[in-house]
Design an enzyme around this catalytic site. Sequence first.
Site, PDB file in Angstrom:
ATOM      1  N   GLU A 100      12.124  17.510  -5.812  1.00 42.16           N
ATOM      2  CA  GLU A 100      11.798  18.597  -4.892  1.00 42.16           C
ATOM      3  C   GLU A 100      10.824  18.166  -3.812  1.00 42.16           C
ATOM      4  OE1 GLU A 100       9.815  22.071  -3.138  1.00 42.16           O
ATOM      5  OE2 GLU A 100       8.913  20.402  -4.235  1.00 42.16           O
ATOM      6  N   GLU A 101       9.823  17.357  -4.168  1.00 40.06           N
ATOM      7  CA  GLU A 101       8.785  16.989  -3.205  1.00 40.06           C
ATOM      8  C   GLU A 101       9.327  16.157  -2.046  1.00 40.06           C
ATOM      9  OE1 GLU A 101       6.027  18.216  -2.868  1.00 40.06           O
ATOM     10  OE2 GLU A 101       5.189  18.841  -4.777  1.00 40.06           O
ATOM     11  N   HIS A 137      -1.264  20.506  -2.361  1.00 39.44           N
ATOM     12  CA  HIS A 137      -1.133  19.101  -1.964  1.00 39.44           C
ATOM     13  C   HIS A 137      -2.497  18.431  -1.817  1.00 39.44           C
ATOM     14  CE1 HIS A 137       3.333  18.934  -0.540  1.00 39.44           C
ATOM     15  NE2 HIS A 137       3.177  19.539  -1.713  1.00 39.44           N
ATOM     16  N   HIS A 152      10.136  22.551 -10.370  1.00 38.00           N
ATOM     17  CA  HIS A 152      10.241  21.090 -10.271  1.00 38.00           C
ATOM     18  C   HIS A 152       9.126  20.393 -11.039  1.00 38.00           C
ATOM     19  CE1 HIS A 152       7.126  20.393  -7.043  1.00 38.00           C
ATOM     20  NE2 HIS A 152       7.499  21.592  -6.635  1.00 38.00           N
ATOM     21  N   ASP A 156       7.881  28.348  -7.682  1.00 37.02           N
ATOM     22  CA  ASP A 156       7.047  27.309  -7.087  1.00 37.02           C
ATOM     23  C   ASP A 156       5.745  27.961  -6.631  1.00 37.02           C
ATOM     24  OD1 ASP A 156       6.238  24.862  -6.077  1.00 37.02           O
ATOM     25  OD2 ASP A 156       8.140  24.464  -5.073  1.00 37.02           O
ATOM     26  N   ASP A 200       1.217  22.293  -8.434  1.00 37.84           N
ATOM     27  CA  ASP A 200       2.484  22.350  -7.707  1.00 37.84           C
ATOM     28  C   ASP A 200       3.339  21.200  -8.239  1.00 37.84           C
ATOM     29  OD1 ASP A 200       4.561  22.353  -5.878  1.00 37.84           O
ATOM     30  OD2 ASP A 200       3.335  21.611  -4.210  1.00 37.84           O
TER      31      ASP A 200
END
Length: 351
Positions: free
Chosen positions: A227-228, A327, A76, A247, A193
């Site tokens: 995706e998030e 994150h 992603h 991922d 990410d």
Amino acid sequence: MSDLINNQLNRDYILDLLARLLATPSPSGYCMAIMKLLEAEAEKLGWTMERTPKGNGIITIPGTDIDPGTIGLTAHVDTLGAMVRSIKPNGMLRFTPIGGYAMHTVEGEYCLVHTRDGRRYEGTVLSSKTSVHVFPDARDWKREEANMEIRLDESVDSKADTEKLGIGPGDIISWDPRTRMLPNGWIKSRHLDDKASVAALFGLLEWLTRRGVKPSRTLKLIFSTYEEVGHGNAYMPPDVTEVIAVDMGAIGDDLTTTERDVSICAKDSSGPYDYEMTSVLIALAKKEHIRYAVDIYPQYGSDASAALRGGSNVKAALIGPGVHASHGMERTHADAIVNTSALLIAYLLDR
């Protein structure tokens, strides 16, 4: 194939593309610029990237076998970010998160506000109690959405001042990635990410193209844009029978993945991944002497999870480069990204 990592994969190409990806803002729902970047990069390599109505990108590499089922590799391009929720009376912005992150991970971060008419303004994320010299409870003030705000680097003192800049609710906010790519291979940045995995997939594509290798099974590289927020690849092309979500691998607690490994996830919040596919990936990593780790991620979901929940009739697995502090202020190593490309190539050649 043990020389894949050191001699065959183009590490410089992978890292150069990663730097450009990280420099391109792309919170979920605001991926227009980064998808144009990928379209141009695919074209340089001699491929065409088609776009789905939702905005995902698909590059198809025809296989040599007749209809054995298509393999999908998905990563992603979308990242965490925010959206303007409202303008406060003092001209500050209240924001709502895009994606799941803890508020303390963005406090003090520089950001860009992207207006609907194409203007960009710099700002800083702050607690609404900004200074211990002013607010006696600043240290204990809870870092939650209602207590955070964005200070614009413009001469604004009121809601009307901010509105005159063209800023309003619904405008996208992107975080400064603060990318550092060190000579010793360490890479620290927001949004590894999952831009590290996107770079790994293009490293695979560059390898296939440069060496003139054709996979036996048709391959689709799929780049998702939501995706998030949970539905990036809820739709999977109907010819895809196996999908590997690429991922980041999480690090910490009782996990064994490091920032140099390719992580192989056996189970996440959506349940166990396909046993046979996961077993093949583990066996290939061992055979090709690729650094890897197998882990369980109970607080994690992937584009493969979205595809399965969306009703896709596919077998699914999950791998990716190990990323520390996901994150947040993330870090990985070039080895992990190259190891991910190498394992994917091994899998394709094994099929």
